[in-house]
Design an enzyme around this catalytic site. Structure first.
Site, PDB file in Angstrom:
ATOM      1  N   CYS A 179     -12.281  -2.535   0.631  1.00  0.00           N
ATOM      2  CA  CYS A 179     -11.469  -1.467   0.066  1.00  0.00           C
ATOM      3  C   CYS A 179     -12.215  -0.699  -1.001  1.00  0.00           C
ATOM      4  CB  CYS A 179     -10.202  -2.071  -0.492  1.00  0.00           C
ATOM      5  SG  CYS A 179      -9.130  -0.786  -0.952  1.00  0.00           S
ATOM      6  N   LYS A 227      -2.767  15.657   3.615  1.00  0.00           N
ATOM      7  CA  LYS A 227      -3.221  14.431   4.307  1.00  0.00           C
ATOM      8  C   LYS A 227      -2.202  13.314   4.098  1.00  0.00           C
ATOM      9  CE  LYS A 227      -6.184  11.292   2.407  1.00  0.00           C
ATOM     10  NZ  LYS A 227      -5.696   9.923   2.575  1.00  0.00           N
ATOM     11  N   ASN A 228      -1.771  13.144   2.850  1.00  0.00           N
ATOM     12  CA  ASN A 228      -0.934  11.978   2.567  1.00  0.00           C
ATOM     13  C   ASN A 228       0.475  12.081   3.129  1.00  0.00           C
ATOM     14  OD1 ASN A 228      -3.057  10.769   1.367  1.00  0.00           O
ATOM     15  ND2 ASN A 228      -2.238  10.777  -0.714  1.00  0.00           N
ATOM     16  N   ASP A 253      -4.921  10.426  -7.780  1.00  0.00           N
ATOM     17  CA  ASP A 253      -5.824  11.097  -6.852  1.00  0.00           C
ATOM     18  C   ASP A 253      -6.526  12.309  -7.482  1.00  0.00           C
ATOM     19  OD1 ASP A 253      -5.307   9.304  -4.856  1.00  0.00           O
ATOM     20  OD2 ASP A 253      -3.940  10.582  -3.732  1.00  0.00           O
ATOM     21  N   ARG A 302     -12.580  12.779   5.235  1.00  0.00           N
ATOM     22  CA  ARG A 302     -11.310  12.096   5.474  1.00  0.00           C
ATOM     23  C   ARG A 302     -10.135  12.914   4.935  1.00  0.00           C
ATOM     24  NH1 ARG A 302     -10.811   7.386   2.383  1.00  0.00           N
ATOM     25  NH2 ARG A 302      -8.744   7.585   3.230  1.00  0.00           N
ATOM     26  N   ARG A 328      -7.745   2.758   6.251  1.00  0.00           N
ATOM     27  CA  ARG A 328      -6.920   1.741   5.625  1.00  0.00           C
ATOM     28  C   ARG A 328      -5.430   2.060   5.742  1.00  0.00           C
ATOM     29  NH1 ARG A 328      -3.977  -0.178   1.923  1.00  0.00           N
ATOM     30  NH2 ARG A 328      -4.281  -2.346   1.315  1.00  0.00           N
ATOM     31  N   ASP A 357       1.227  -7.119  -0.088  1.00  0.00           N
ATOM     32  CA  ASP A 357       2.308  -8.096  -0.287  1.00  0.00           C
ATOM     33  C   ASP A 357       3.686  -7.449  -0.353  1.00  0.00           C
ATOM     34  OD1 ASP A 357       1.174  -6.994  -2.645  1.00  0.00           O
ATOM     35  OD2 ASP A 357       2.225  -8.461  -3.882  1.00  0.00           O
ATOM     36  N   ARG A 401      -6.321  -3.837  -2.752  1.00  0.00           N
ATOM     37  CA  ARG A 401      -5.115  -3.079  -2.369  1.00  0.00           C
ATOM     38  C   ARG A 401      -4.279  -3.991  -1.495  1.00  0.00           C
ATOM     39  NH1 ARG A 401      -6.947   2.948  -0.625  1.00  0.00           N
ATOM     40  NH2 ARG A 401      -4.818   3.601  -0.988  1.00  0.00           N
TER      41      ARG A 401
HETATM   42  C1  UD1 Z   1      -1.009   6.204  -1.596  1.00  0.00           C
HETATM   43  C2  UD1 Z   1      -1.914   7.362  -1.258  1.00  0.00           C
HETATM   44  C3  UD1 Z   1      -3.114   7.391  -2.210  1.00  0.00           C
HETATM   45  C4  UD1 Z   1      -2.626   7.408  -3.645  1.00  0.00           C
HETATM   46  C5  UD1 Z   1      -1.635   6.277  -3.906  1.00  0.00           C
HETATM   47  C6  UD1 Z   1      -1.000   6.356  -5.297  1.00  0.00           C
HETATM   48  C7  UD1 Z   1      -1.631   7.708   1.109  1.00  0.00           C
HETATM   49  C8  UD1 Z   1      -2.222   7.622   2.477  1.00  0.00           C
HETATM   50  N1  UD1 Z   1      -2.371   7.229   0.105  1.00  0.00           N
HETATM   51  O1  UD1 Z   1      -1.782   5.021  -1.410  1.00  0.00           O
HETATM   52  O2  UD1 Z   1      -3.861   8.579  -1.935  1.00  0.00           O
HETATM   53  O3  UD1 Z   1      -3.729   7.258  -4.504  1.00  0.00           O
HETATM   54  O4  UD1 Z   1      -0.568   6.323  -2.953  1.00  0.00           O
HETATM   55  O5  UD1 Z   1      -0.417   7.589  -5.515  1.00  0.00           O
HETATM   56  O6  UD1 Z   1      -0.543   8.239   0.923  1.00  0.00           O
HETATM   57  N2  UD1 Z   1       0.189  -2.476  -4.320  1.00  0.00           N
HETATM   58  C9  UD1 Z   1       0.381  -3.852  -4.313  1.00  0.00           C
HETATM   59  N3  UD1 Z   1       0.964  -4.423  -3.226  1.00  0.00           N
HETATM   60  C10 UD1 Z   1       1.374  -3.694  -2.147  1.00  0.00           C
HETATM   61  C11 UD1 Z   1       1.192  -2.292  -2.173  1.00  0.00           C
HETATM   62  C12 UD1 Z   1       0.595  -1.709  -3.273  1.00  0.00           C
HETATM   63  O7  UD1 Z   1       0.016  -4.539  -5.262  1.00  0.00           O
HETATM   64  O8  UD1 Z   1       1.916  -4.267  -1.190  1.00  0.00           O
HETATM   65  C13 UD1 Z   1      -0.458  -1.861  -5.494  1.00  0.00           C
HETATM   66  C14 UD1 Z   1      -1.808  -1.210  -5.126  1.00  0.00           C
HETATM   67  O9  UD1 Z   1      -2.847  -2.174  -5.117  1.00  0.00           O
HETATM   68  C15 UD1 Z   1      -1.967  -0.195  -6.219  1.00  0.00           C
HETATM   69  C16 UD1 Z   1      -0.526   0.251  -6.491  1.00  0.00           C
HETATM   70  O10 UD1 Z   1       0.326  -0.764  -5.938  1.00  0.00           O
HETATM   71  O11 UD1 Z   1      -2.500  -0.800  -7.372  1.00  0.00           O
HETATM   72  C17 UD1 Z   1      -0.172   1.594  -5.874  1.00  0.00           C
HETATM   73  O12 UD1 Z   1      -0.398   1.559  -4.499  1.00  0.00           O
HETATM   74  P1  UD1 Z   1       0.433   2.464  -3.481  1.00  0.00           P
HETATM   75  O13 UD1 Z   1       1.353   3.361  -4.247  1.00  0.00           O
HETATM   76  O14 UD1 Z   1       1.013   1.572  -2.458  1.00  0.00           O
HETATM   77  O15 UD1 Z   1      -0.733   3.348  -2.850  1.00  0.00           O
HETATM   78  P2  UD1 Z   1      -1.035   3.604  -1.326  1.00  0.00           P
HETATM   79  O16 UD1 Z   1       0.222   3.783  -0.569  1.00  0.00           O
HETATM   80  O17 UD1 Z   1      -2.053   2.628  -0.846  1.00  0.00           O
END
Ligand code: UD1
Length: 419
Positions: free
Chosen positions: A116, A22-23, A308, A400, A92, A124, A121
């Site tokens: 969320c 999926k990811n 995950d 999902r 999302r 920024d 999440r």
């Molecule tokens: C992706 C995966 C999710 C997995 C996660 C971490 C997909 C569709 N989803 O989610 O299944 O659990 O990676 O392996 O691939 N953060 C910020 N600011 C930002 C972006 C992220 O503060 O702009 C923080 C998030 O709140 C979180 C951390 O960074 O605490 C990690 O998030 P991120 O690695 O971006 O996860 P996702 O891409 O949302």
């Protein structure tokens, strides 16, 4: 609203072919927007998130056909650059389309994703990275409007404060057709990022260093279509392994992604569960009661233990012999499954980012609700090992991310039905 009715107590045994990831399918589907031609994605999982992604493509002007594990996407007619609110709310990770829409159209409008499931999440880092690449961003009335005045983003040197998976993918998608070189320092190293890059390279992109913390993308004029096979889903694999460990069965995972699953397997092995690897297969066998895990299980960016897989491993450990301690370091609200597990008889204490799991002899079926995708899967793992019947509602969360969940579990001898 559908639910799963699960009767626990059966040992799961058998062989399964892992579904596509999926990811990686979501950013790859977004990436097809950049191709000037048709893309054929094989092993594309049949999931509600993938349908949501295809609806986004349709509303941007792509032709997208999903059938029996293949997605055929023709992006030649793309003309839109706005993702409507209702599609943003459906999934999302629609935020993942920003980089690709910007790369293709030079402009995009998305809404701020709604409520969320895993805590705050923010996006920024995504927005700061786009700004570095020459994107003007304004935010009003819940809409984010991104525009590149010259029509094309430029390369930039971007150092992430945290190796965010989504941010790394969004930058890559925006950078592959930007002017010049983009360097991402402290990039995320998750295998799904490598899968996205393999797909983009097949379409003609110039990307080096994926899987390492410094990725260099040299912008090319345009990408072409290709045929690509999506990697197997290591998290679905971890879920079925945890299920086998929890119910005391035997499992052969065919077409497993072995090195990508290693961070999970190396922790699970400490429970005494037998895990053998040969010929691209993972063989799992549980004999006696699982041992608790002595070292703290800390979720970390890849190659650390995956966040995950935290919930499904926890479900396997609630009846282990001794106390296991989890530390969730990625998301600030990722223990929402624990209330349901406690209702089933588990002894779990959550204190901030730490959860202490004291093994109990038995857990019992209960009426519970899935709270999020992996948390819902963890509840199913617990239900399959519990005494009695569990009614698990809100299973749209599970749909999902898990293809034909009840069929796979039933094929292993689990008693589960959808109502
Ligand atoms: C992706 C995966 C999710 C997995 C996660 C971490 C997909 C569709 N989803 O989610 O299944 O659990 O990676 O392996 O691939 N953060 C910020 N600011 C930002 C972006 C992220 O503060 O702009 C923080 C998030 O709140 C979180 C951390 O960074 O605490 C990690 O998030 P991120 O690695 O971006 O996860 P996702 O891409 O949302």
């Amino acid at each position: 609203m559908q639910k799963f009715v699960i009767s626990g107590g059966n040992r799961l045994s058998g062989e399964i072919n892992l579904q596509g990831s999926k990811n990686s399918s979501l950013p790859i589907i977004a990436g097809t927007l950049l191709a000037d031609g048709e893309c054929v994605l094989k092993n594309c999982p049949v999931l509600s998130d993938v349908y949501s992604a295809s609806r986004i493509l349709n509303c941007l002007g792509c032709k997208c056909q999903l059938s029996s594990g293949n997605a055929v996407i023709d992006s030649i007619g793309v003309s839109g650059f706005e993702i409507p609110d209702e599609l943003m709310r459906e999934m999302r990770s629609s935020i993942m389309f920003m980089g690709a829409i910007l790369g293709r159209m030079g402009e995009c409008i998305v809404s701020i994703p709604g409520g969320c499931e895993l805590g705050s999440r923010p996006i920024d880092m995504h927005l700061a990275s786009f700004r570095k690449m020459g994107v003007d961003i304004s935010d009003s009335g819940g809409k984010i409007h991104c525009r590149i005045p010259s029509g094309k983003a430029h390369g930039a040197k971007i150092s992430l404060s945290f190796p965010s998976v989504g941010t790394t993918e969004n930058i890559i998608l925006c950078a592959v057709t930007a002017k010049g070189d983009t360097i991402i320092n402290n990039a995320a190293r998750e295998p799904e990022i490598c899968d996205l890059c393999r797909f983009l390279r097949k379409c003609g992109a110039d990307i080096k260093g994926d899987g390492e913390s410094r990725i260099v993308i040299r912008g090319v004029k345009k990408l072409h279509g290709c045929e690509y096979t999506i990697m197997p889903d290591r998290i679905a694999g971890a879920t079925y392994i945890a299920m086998t460990a929890a119910t005391g069965g035997e499992l052969i995972l065919k077409n497993a992604c072995i090195s990508e699953t290693e961070p999970f397997i190396s922790v699970l092995e400490q429970t005494g569960c037998g895990i053998y690897i040969a010929d691209n297969r993972i063989y799992v066998r549980k004999g006696a009661r699982l041992h608790a895990i002595k070292d703290r299980i800390r979720t970390m960016p890849h190659p650390g233990f995956p966040t995950d897989a935290q919930a499904v491993l926890m479900s396997a450990l609630i009846t282990a012999d001794g106390t296991s301690v989890f530390e969730e370091n990625i998301f600030d609200c990722r223990y929402r499954h624990t209330d349901a597990l406690i209702k089933m008889g588990a002894d779990i204490q959550v204190m901030g980012k730490v959860a202490v799991v004291r093994g109990v002899n038995k857990i019992y079926g209960a009426d519970i609700e899935a709270t999020d995708l992996r948390g819902g899967a963890a509840m199913a793992v617990a239900a399959l090992s519990a005494e009695g019947t569990t009614n698990l509602s809100n299973i749209y969360h599970i749909d999902r991310g898990y293809e034909k969940f009840e069929e796979v579990v039933s094929s292993l001898g689990g008693k589960i039905r959808r109502e």
